[in-house]
Design an enzyme around this catalytic site. Structure first.
Site, mmCIF file in Angstrom:
data_model
loop_
_atom_site.group_PDB
_atom_site.id
_atom_site.type_symbol
_atom_site.label_atom_id
_atom_site.label_comp_id
_atom_site.label_asym_id
_atom_site.label_seq_id
_atom_site.Cartn_x
_atom_site.Cartn_y
_atom_site.Cartn_z
ATOM 1 N N CYS A 78 8.391 -4.180 -1.802
ATOM 2 C CA CYS A 78 7.657 -4.473 -3.031
ATOM 3 C C CYS A 78 7.225 -5.934 -3.000
ATOM 4 O O CYS A 78 8.037 -6.812 -2.708
ATOM 5 C CB CYS A 78 8.562 -4.190 -4.234
ATOM 6 S SG CYS A 78 7.874 -4.715 -5.803
ATOM 7 N N CYS A 85 14.302 -8.260 -7.753
ATOM 8 C CA CYS A 85 14.953 -7.915 -6.480
ATOM 9 C C CYS A 85 14.727 -9.035 -5.485
ATOM 10 O O CYS A 85 13.920 -8.904 -4.580
ATOM 11 C CB CYS A 85 14.363 -6.630 -5.922
ATOM 12 S SG CYS A 85 14.259 -5.321 -7.113
ATOM 13 N N GLU A 338 38.135 -0.723 -26.784
ATOM 14 C CA GLU A 338 36.755 -1.201 -26.633
ATOM 15 C C GLU A 338 36.285 -1.705 -27.990
ATOM 16 O O GLU A 338 36.596 -1.120 -29.024
ATOM 17 C CB GLU A 338 35.873 -0.036 -26.144
ATOM 18 C CG GLU A 338 34.385 -0.275 -26.192
ATOM 19 C CD GLU A 338 33.935 -1.383 -25.265
ATOM 20 O OE1 GLU A 338 33.323 -2.340 -25.783
ATOM 21 O OE2 GLU A 338 34.194 -1.315 -24.047
ATOM 22 N N CYS A 413 32.203 -7.640 -11.969
ATOM 23 C CA CYS A 413 30.803 -7.739 -11.532
ATOM 24 C C CYS A 413 30.416 -9.199 -11.285
ATOM 25 O O CYS A 413 29.241 -9.516 -11.169
ATOM 26 C CB CYS A 413 29.878 -7.097 -12.556
ATOM 27 S SG CYS A 413 30.007 -7.809 -14.208
#
Length: 458
Positions: A78, A85, A338, A413
């Protein structure tokens, strides 16, 4: 001693050899020991660079021309400038190496854990078209609707939704169809500068296993013009659409979704499966965007948890119960907590959907609820945490240390905040045994990681 100055000046053009990569994937070259960070450059390459910013200890450059290319350089699939990205110019092999090093460096420099095994990162067989959810802004250009992501550090939309290589391909088709129908029906895009217009965002979610599709239309207005025609045409074009939702966001804000959500066609939920477990996913549910790697990640978390039928488990930051329900299939009892009430409602629904009766879910901040549980006599054998990028709250880490579980499984993460939190747990009497990085977001600089932490024996 005189004040140190950088050996380069802004707007100067220099020749640079690149030696390394930052955790974001920028090339690093040095002039007299002074590092310059340059996007789109790879280790082993040489080229001319324009200096665009100079700080005291480092600077930033723009790559003008390469005179020596790395064998790991590939032509990006791309070529748009949205920068979602940023690693497409490097081979997938190099992407994985970079992420592996990111985890190792964080363990060494932040956690001071040089001897803890960091296993080879688990990549994907096909690192494209993996995303099951996107939220696309809508704009206008020459009187027609456009969709795409914002150019980096701007609110200018780059038209790229038909070709985005990280989206599940059906998502690209659905977004294009919504845009084309809305364009034909004369539905105007929201203009954030004057706070007028209608359509702000198009969100599409898909179920990897079920092929279910949900479309969420976010508008500034209470009413969605030509709603019936739009829905009729859209659902006819895509028979897998199970839900069309209208979300109203009338505020001047960068937040995508507003508070008011109503189903205008079909069901409130779509479904998906991870392994043998089925999940109901609503418009606002948090659900991992890469289903293939989610199963890899959760299988590893389950392996590290070493749960048997006598174990009691706490799942902090449990969301809609994705990890909790995996754990409950082996544990005696799982307690999930949560802060988002809608997520707990979804978690209870998902437990029922899977016939799981040994999982209980509670609304609240884990750092407040867990000390209360301890006071009630709850002694977990295992604690699982999967916090946001900022890592665990310090009070939560203290609560985990106070509860003295046999094992903690930390799903992260963000290697930097993981390393910071591991240092605190180590100082609190726990020992990090091993880490398994997983590539959840190919073509981007993000890396997911599972850490196994054990209580040091008294």
């Amino acid at each position: 001693m005189g004040k140190q100055t950088a050996p380069v000046k802004k707007n100067e053009t220099i020749n640079l050899t690149f030696e390394d990569l930052t955790h974001e994937g920028n090339g690093v070259g040095k002039i007299n020991g002074y590092p310059l960070f340059v996007p789109n450059a790879l280790p082993g390459e040489e080229g001319s660079v324009k200096v665009v910013k100079v700080n005291k200890n480092f600077g930033f450059g723009k790559l003008l021309e390469l005179t020596k290319h790395s064998p790991e350089r590939i032509d990006p699939v791309c070529h748009t400038q949205c920068n979602g990205c940023g690693l497409q110019h490097m081979s997938y092999k190099l992407q994985l190496e970079m992420k592996q090093n990111q985890v190792k460096n964080a363990m060494k420099k932040i956690a001071h854990l040089e001897d803890v095994p960091v296993h080879p990162i688990i990549g994907m067989d096909n690192p494209l078209h993996y995303r099951n959810k996107v939220q696309i802004p809508v704009g206008e250009k020459n009187g027609r609707l456009i969709t795409g992501f914002y150019q980096k550090r701007s609110h200018r939309i780059i038209e790229n939704t038909e070709t985005c290589t990280t989206h599940n391909e059906v998502i690209n088709d659905v977004v294009k169809k919504v845009r084309d129908i809305a364009n034909r029906l004369g539905i105007r895009a929201y203009n954030e500068e004057v706070h007028k217009g209608v359509l702000r965002h198009i969100m599409v979610r898909t179920g990897e296993e079920t092929k279910d599709i949900m479309v969420v239309l976010v508008t500034r207005t209470e009413k969605l013009p030509h709603q019936e025609e739009l829905v009729q045409e859209l659902t006819k074009a895509f028979p897998h659409i199970k839900s069309v939702v209208h979300n109203i966001n009338a505020k001047r804000t960068n937040v995508i979704m507003g508070d008011k959500t109503k189903v205008i066609w079909g069901d409130e939920y779509i479904h998906d499966k991870i392994g043998d477990t089925t999940f109901a996913i609503s418009a606002k549910s948090f659900y991992q965007v890469n289903p293939t790697q989610t199963k890899t990640l959760y299988d590893k978390a389950l392996e590290y948890a070493e749960i048997d039928s006598k174990d009691t488990v706490i799942d902090a930051y449990c969301g809609i119960g994705t990890i909790s329900l995996f754990l409950a299939q082996k544990a005696k009892k799982v307690y999930g907590v949560e802060v988002v009430p809608e997520a707990i409602s979804d978690a209870k629904k998902n437990a029922k959907l899977n016939g799981i009766t040994n999982a209980e879910f509670f609304v609240g901040q884990a750092e407040k609820v867990m000390p209360w549980w301890k006071a009630q006599g709850l002694d977990p054998d295992v604690i699982v945490v999967d916090p946001p990028r900022k890592g665990c709250d310090e009070e939560l880490l203290k609560a985990m240390i106070d509860m003295q579980p046999k094992r903690i499984v930390y799903v992260s993460c963000n290697p930097s905040t993981l390393a910071r939190d591991l240092r605190i747990l180590e100082d609190g009497g726990f020992s990090t045994q091993e880490l398994q990085p997983v590539d959840m977001f190919p073509q981007t600089g993000h890396v997911e990681c599972v850490a196994l932490i054990k209580r040091v024996k008294d």
